[in-house]
Design an enzyme around this catalytic site. Structure first.
Site, short mmCIF file in Angstrom:
data_model
loop_
_atom_site.label_atom_id
_atom_site.label_comp_id
_atom_site.label_asym_id
_atom_site.label_seq_id
_atom_site.Cartn_x
_atom_site.Cartn_y
_atom_site.Cartn_z
N HIS A 31 -2.51 15.14 43.68
CA HIS A 31 -1.30 15.15 42.85
C HIS A 31 -0.43 13.95 43.18
CE1 HIS A 31 -2.69 19.34 42.93
NE2 HIS A 31 -2.21 19.40 41.70
N ASP A 68 -3.14 14.83 39.30
CA ASP A 68 -2.54 15.70 38.28
C ASP A 68 -1.02 15.71 38.32
OD1 ASP A 68 -5.16 16.41 37.91
OD2 ASP A 68 -4.83 18.57 38.11
#
Ligand code: NI
Length: 564
Positions: free
Chosen positions: A513, A373
């Protein structure tokens, strides 16, 4: 009070200089962060400021420090309490210094990666701010005792969260007290366990908590480790705070239960009761050891249940839980219109040749979907190299702000067989936005992704995992959650992140991430561990094939994965 103030101010000044690594203070304190909005005029020199002010509590001051570095890409704001007690002050300075050191390490590393990417590729890199904040709330302060919470928030890019740790000091000696020190014996754990368990189960029954009774039972077992975050508050309540995942699904984040202090006051040591000024209550007519006071009412201990307390607390709880009433508002912002320059004319890139991983049937063999993300970032190209080397497919939930700057990276993702999902334009909590703004966040990002890769994005992952009916209605896309969260934004250590993902169950959707160096560094070990268990890495769509993901449905993991 004048004289000690002056002395303390002088002492504090010495400590500021120490905290600021012996650099001179260049700017006076500013109100609210005005300096954060405007980067320093001379980009080379960091902006530092500090202030020292009184609080409403006698002999409690606030020392605040602000630093802005790297053209505004690294931002620190800390405040900590200063009291008449040197021991307390030394402890708080040390605690704060640790936080500052961590910020400096992460900010320096992040800036180095940013500059390296730019000089190596000759391209602009998508940036984000390494933003560390700390403040404190005094919750109880009298001549004998002081209770305060240190509240920290760490944000890098879209990810981040707040943490609260409570501190208790005996002001007469400077001794630090633990929760355990306050009570006669461990009986308070039984009491807290029973009360919080009941409160949480009630929330599950009302469908206000994404959890199940067994999860609550485990997370509230009467053990010190389950009740290591209890905050005493000025309004005569205590906040029992459970970590993310301790009693509920990750989407709930940290879960709080508010109880009146009186619910456990009878278990406090007599000395602590006296120092807190609770003895007046105990001496009240009718109040004995088998009674406690809840908002002025006396209740027999035998009737001490959550049910008995909840009616009194419901109003307070409602106020404390943003989102519960739906009235929580955040500042709205305008999105930039797509400029002509951003209207990229891209020939739709062609997909890579079909590879062995593309043929996988996740109903026959074990699979997981690795997702990243908040990117792309200047770490993403290196990540793509690693994935390519091991023929691993992943799914990237990208932000429009990042895609705009690193569209080449997104094209490469697509060409190399990865999947690209919408993670909004700039990572707001969509549940706080009006419908028109939600649609704008999603549509702008969808449009930009479509321009870059020549295809519509198949799904959405809302920032913070936060959604409601308005978000579902506005998205028109399947929503992809996760079932494994290594907390990679919090613990910036590749070995820790890899270890947390290594034992992911088959069928998991793994959250990570690609804006953290440590996460990208963890990927080779993650691949080795899961390949070692015979697990294949696939995109989110592949994980569910041949099932077609339905708009407005939420997917957390593959539910019919084969046994390993
Ligand atoms: Ni995010």
């Amino acid at each position: 009070m004048k004289r000690p103030y002056a002395l303390l101010a002088a002492a504090a000044l010495i400590s500021i200089v120490a905290l600021a690594s012996c650099r001179p203070i260049e700017k006076p304190a500013q109100e609210g962060g005005a300096s954060a909005a405007s980067p320093p005029e001379d980009a080379a020199s960091p902006v530092q400021s500090s202030s020292f002010d009184a609080t409403k509590y006698e002999n409690v001051w606030v020392q605040a420090i602000e630093e802005i570095e790297h053209d505004g890409r690294s931002l620190l704001r800390v405040a900590y309490p200063v009291t008449e007690q040197d021991t307390i002050n030394a402890r708080m300075e040390a605690v704060t210094q640790e936080f500052i050191d961590e910020w400096r390490t992460i900010a320096t590393e992040t800036e180095a990666s940013y500059q390296e990417y730019k000089s190596e590729t000759g391209k602009e890199a998508a940036t984000f701010i390494t933003h560390y904040r700390q403040h404190f709330d005094v919750t109880i302060a009298n001549r004998n005792l002081i209770f305060f919470d240190i509240v920290r928030s760490i944000h890098t890019g879209g990810t981040g969260a707040s943490f609260v740790v409570g501190y208790i000091f005996d002001r007469r000696t400077g001794a630090e007290l633990t929760i355990d020190d306050l009570f006669v014996d461990s009986g308070y754990l039984q009491r807290l366990s029973a009360l919080t368990r009941e409160a949480l189960k009630e929330r599950i029954a009302r469908e206000e908590l994404a959890s199940d009774p067994q999860w609550v039972e485990d997370g509230t077992a009467p053990l010190a480790e389950n009740f290591d975050n209890i905050l005493f508050q000025e309004d005569g309540t205590i906040l029992v705070r459970f970590d993310k995942y301790q009693v509920a699904a990750g989407v709930e984040g940290v879960v709080d239960v508010v109880l009146p202090l009186s619910a456990i006051a009878d278990l406090l040591k007599p000395e602590i009761r006296r120092l807190l000024g609770l003895d007046a209550e105990a001496a009240a007519p009718g109040a004995g050891s088998d009674l406690f006071v809840a908002d002025g009412d006396l209740i027999p201990l035998s009737e001490l249940t959550w049910e008995a307390l909840s009616a009194r607390l419901r109003n307070r709880n409602a106020v404390r839980q943003p989102g519960a009433g739906g009235g929580h508002k955040v500042a709205l912002f305008g999105l930039p219109a797509l400029s002509p320059m951003m209207r990229l004319s891209v020939a739709a890139p062609s997909r890579a040749e079909q590879t062995a991983e593309d043929e996988i049937d996740c109903h026959e063999v074990a699979c997981v979907a690795l997702t990243f993300d908040d990117g792309p970032s200047y770490y993403t190209e290196g990540l793509l190299d690693t994935l390519k080397e091991h023929n691993v497919k992943a799914t990237f939930f990208v932000l429009g702000t990042q895609v705009r700057i690193q569209s080449d990276t997104v094209q490469r993702m697509f060409q190399e067989g990865h999947q690209i999902g919408n993670h909004t334009w700039d990572h707001p909590n969509l549940t706080h936005l009006p419908d028109a703004k939600i649609r704008e966040q999603l549509q702008l990002t969808d449009d930009l992704i479509a321009q870059v890769i020549g295809e519509q994005t198949p799904f959405l992952r809302p920032p913070y995992g936060a959604y409601n009916d308005s978000v579902l209605a506005a998205s028109g896309l399947p929503i992809i959650f996760w079932s494994v969260d290594p907390l990679d934004w919090k613990d910036r250590d590749a070995a820790t992140v890899a270890a947390r993902i290594a034992d992911a169950p088959v069928g998991a959707i793994i959250l990570a991430h690609d804006i953290h160096k440590s996460t990208v560094e963890a990927v080779p070990a993650i691949i080795a561990a899961l390949h070692g268990r015979g697990i294949h890495f696939v995109t989110v769509s592949q994980l569910f094939e041949p099932q077609t993901l339905r708009p407005q449905n939420v997917y957390i993991r593959q539910t019919d994965s084969p046994s390993q």
